[in-house]
Design an enzyme around this catalytic site. Structure first.
Site, PDB file in Angstrom:
ATOM      1  N   CYS A 164       0.805  -1.221   0.000  1.00 30.07           N
ATOM      2  CA  CYS A 164       0.000   0.000   0.000  1.00 30.07           C
ATOM      3  C   CYS A 164       0.838   1.271   0.000  1.00 30.07           C
ATOM      4  O   CYS A 164       0.286   2.375  -0.022  1.00 30.07           O
ATOM      5  CB  CYS A 164      -0.954  -0.011   1.181  1.00 30.07           C
ATOM      6  N   HIS A 304      -1.937   8.227   5.892  1.00 24.42           N
ATOM      7  CA  HIS A 304      -2.352   6.938   5.322  1.00 24.42           C
ATOM      8  C   HIS A 304      -3.735   6.582   5.871  1.00 24.42           C
ATOM      9  O   HIS A 304      -4.612   6.186   5.111  1.00 24.42           O
ATOM     10  CB  HIS A 304      -1.313   5.875   5.678  1.00 24.42           C
ATOM     11  N   GLU A 315       0.404   5.110  13.243  1.00 22.36           N
ATOM     12  CA  GLU A 315       0.680   6.326  12.479  1.00 22.36           C
ATOM     13  C   GLU A 315       0.487   7.572  13.336  1.00 22.36           C
ATOM     14  O   GLU A 315       1.304   8.508  13.285  1.00 22.36           O
ATOM     15  CB  GLU A 315      -0.213   6.379  11.241  1.00 22.36           C
ATOM     16  N   LYS A 333      -9.290   8.341   2.950  1.00 25.88           N
ATOM     17  CA  LYS A 333      -9.892   7.001   2.869  1.00 25.88           C
ATOM     18  C   LYS A 333     -11.292   6.959   3.464  1.00 25.88           C
ATOM     19  O   LYS A 333     -12.033   6.000   3.224  1.00 25.88           O
ATOM     20  CB  LYS A 333      -8.972   5.975   3.521  1.00 25.88           C
ATOM     21  N   HIS A 338      -9.934   2.133   0.811  1.00 32.02           N
ATOM     22  CA  HIS A 338      -8.499   1.872   0.665  1.00 32.02           C
ATOM     23  C   HIS A 338      -8.211   1.317  -0.728  1.00 32.02           C
ATOM     24  O   HIS A 338      -8.543   0.168  -1.032  1.00 32.02           O
ATOM     25  CB  HIS A 338      -8.044   0.891   1.737  1.00 32.02           C
ATOM     26  N   PHE A 397       1.878  -3.566   3.864  1.00 30.98           N
ATOM     27  CA  PHE A 397       2.245  -4.889   4.331  1.00 30.98           C
ATOM     28  C   PHE A 397       3.712  -5.162   3.991  1.00 30.98           C
ATOM     29  O   PHE A 397       4.208  -4.739   2.944  1.00 30.98           O
ATOM     30  CB  PHE A 397       1.378  -5.951   3.659  1.00 30.98           C
TER      31      PHE A 397
END
Length: 409
Positions: A164, A304, A315, A333, A338, A397
């Site tokens: 991502c 993010h 985060e 988002k 996402h 990831f």
């Protein structure tokens, strides 16, 4: 700290997102904080039947029947966004020096729709009917190849795959190509379309997706106290990058400038971020150092912000250490869901538009910010502001982290 490399301008933007088909439509929906999640008939009966799909996307009408037939949807999205970005930059592939044009795109899952369809054909007892186009349609790298073919771009062409964070990594990589004089124009960004039953089911079984399927408008709620997972989405974000001097020479008007890039690895876990946020903090501080800026120079962070318990906590911890309460933070988002590998590029484009228009979009879906999140989260409505510098963050990831610094000059 003075800059030691050419400033890189964003001269064109193309967006194909759940917020709209095209940059203008996408920006308007994101700016106004209008969620796009809805129940998806293709996912009916699954543990999570919500998605955020690009509205009104007709590949045959947009790129032609023969081209659409040969390509997977993740490439369809990228082609349309790339064409818009190049046109928006005022460039004409028929007249540019293609050998000096690079294509750098982020993707993680490739053509999942093609792969699943052809597996069903093979294991359904019809191996002779498996398409010979299966491999070139589904390979991740082919999206850069097909965009290069479509635009006549004969410079460096590659795909970054940092989950991502892929879109942000692509922008940082393309910027380096420009700084090193490996190209004069870079068509750069990210794309993903993996809203297939097997992929969505796998993400659901991981515990990554929301269970708030009964309230689509609030299913994606970044930094909210009641967040429980993300809404899967598709989309593509493409930017045209040029050195500032080259853009000025042809009298192009930049949206913003990519001043800094930083990347790091958590080296912690396959899917969970380092709970201390040390990795993303290193990436942000590296991007700031690259830009020659201090944390106090940053007035806005496009986070993010996935709406998952672990990402948002990690985060927020890292951003709090770097910026304190001094930067207005938002996550798109809440609107788009996402978009996976496309997220970093879509959000970098939105950050450039935020700087250009002087408006920070709100974090849609979020009502009660987690008390542990000690940040200035923009809520409810767009916030008029005139930030001169902003940061866009991405986590993926594998422990991949990336951060971009964008400025108005």
């Amino acid at each position: 700290m003075p800059l030691t490399h050419p400033n890189v301008a964003v001269t064109g933007i193309g967006l194909v997102t759940p917020a709209g088909l095209g940059t203008q439509a996408s920006w308007a929906t994101i700016r106004d904080g209008i969620p796009t999640a809805s129940h998806d008939p293709a996912l009916a009966g699954l543990g999570c039947d919500l998605s955020c799909r690009v509205p009104g996307f007709d590949a045959t009408a947009l790129i032609g029947r023969r081209t659409a037939w040969r390509l997977d949807r993740f490439t369809h999205l990228a082609l349309v966004a790339a064409r818009e970005a190049v046109a928006d930059a005022g460039l004409d592939p028929a007249t540019w020096d293609g050998a000096r044009v690079a294509v750098v795109l982020g993707n993680s899952l490739g053509g999942t729709a093609t792969t699943e369809e052809q597996y069903r054909t093979y294991y359904g007892g019809a191996p002779d009917e498996v398409s010979p186009l299966t491999v070139p349609k589904s390979m991740s790298n082919m999206v850069a190849g097909y965009v290069a073919m479509d635009l006549g771009a004969r410079g460096p062409s590659l795909v970054t795959a940092t989950a991502c964070a892929s879109g942000s990594t692509a922008i940082g990589t393309a910027r380096q190509l420009l700084v090193l004089d490996q190209c004069d124009i870079a068509v750069v960004g990210g794309t993903e379309s993996a809203l297939t039953p097997a992929t969505v089911t796998a993400l659901h079984h991981m515990g990554a997706l929301t269970r708030h399927t009964h309230e689509p408008d609030r299913a994606s709620r970044p930094f909210d106290a009641d967040r429980d997972g993300f809404v899967p989405a598709e989309g593509a974000g493409i930017l045209v990058l040029e050195r500032e001097a080259d853009a000025a020479a042809r009298r192009a008007t930049p949206y913003a400038f990519v001043r800094g890039f930083g990347a790091s690895s958590d080296a912690h876990h396959a899917t969970a971020p380092d709970p201390q946020g040390a990795g993303i903090e290193r990436a942000v501080r590296a991007a700031l150092a690259d830009a020659g800026l201090a944390p106090g120079d940053i007035a806005h962070v496009n986070a993010h912000g996935t709406s998952t318990p672990l990402n948002d906590a990690t985060e927020a911890t890292a951003l709090g250490r770097v910026f304190g309460h001094g930067a207005a933070v938002t996550s798109v988002k809440g609107v788009t869901g996402h978009t996976l590998a496309a997220a970093g590029a879509v959000e970098a484009a939105v950050t450039a538009l935020t700087l250009h228009h002087g408006v920070i979009p709100p974090t849609a879906g979020t009502v009660s910010v987690d008390p542990a999140v000690e940040l200035d989260i923009v809520l409810e409505a767009p916030r008029k502001s005139a930030p001169q510098a902003a940061v866009s963050t991405s986590l993926g990831f594998g422990g991949h982290n990336a951060a971009l610094v964008l400025t108005t000059a």
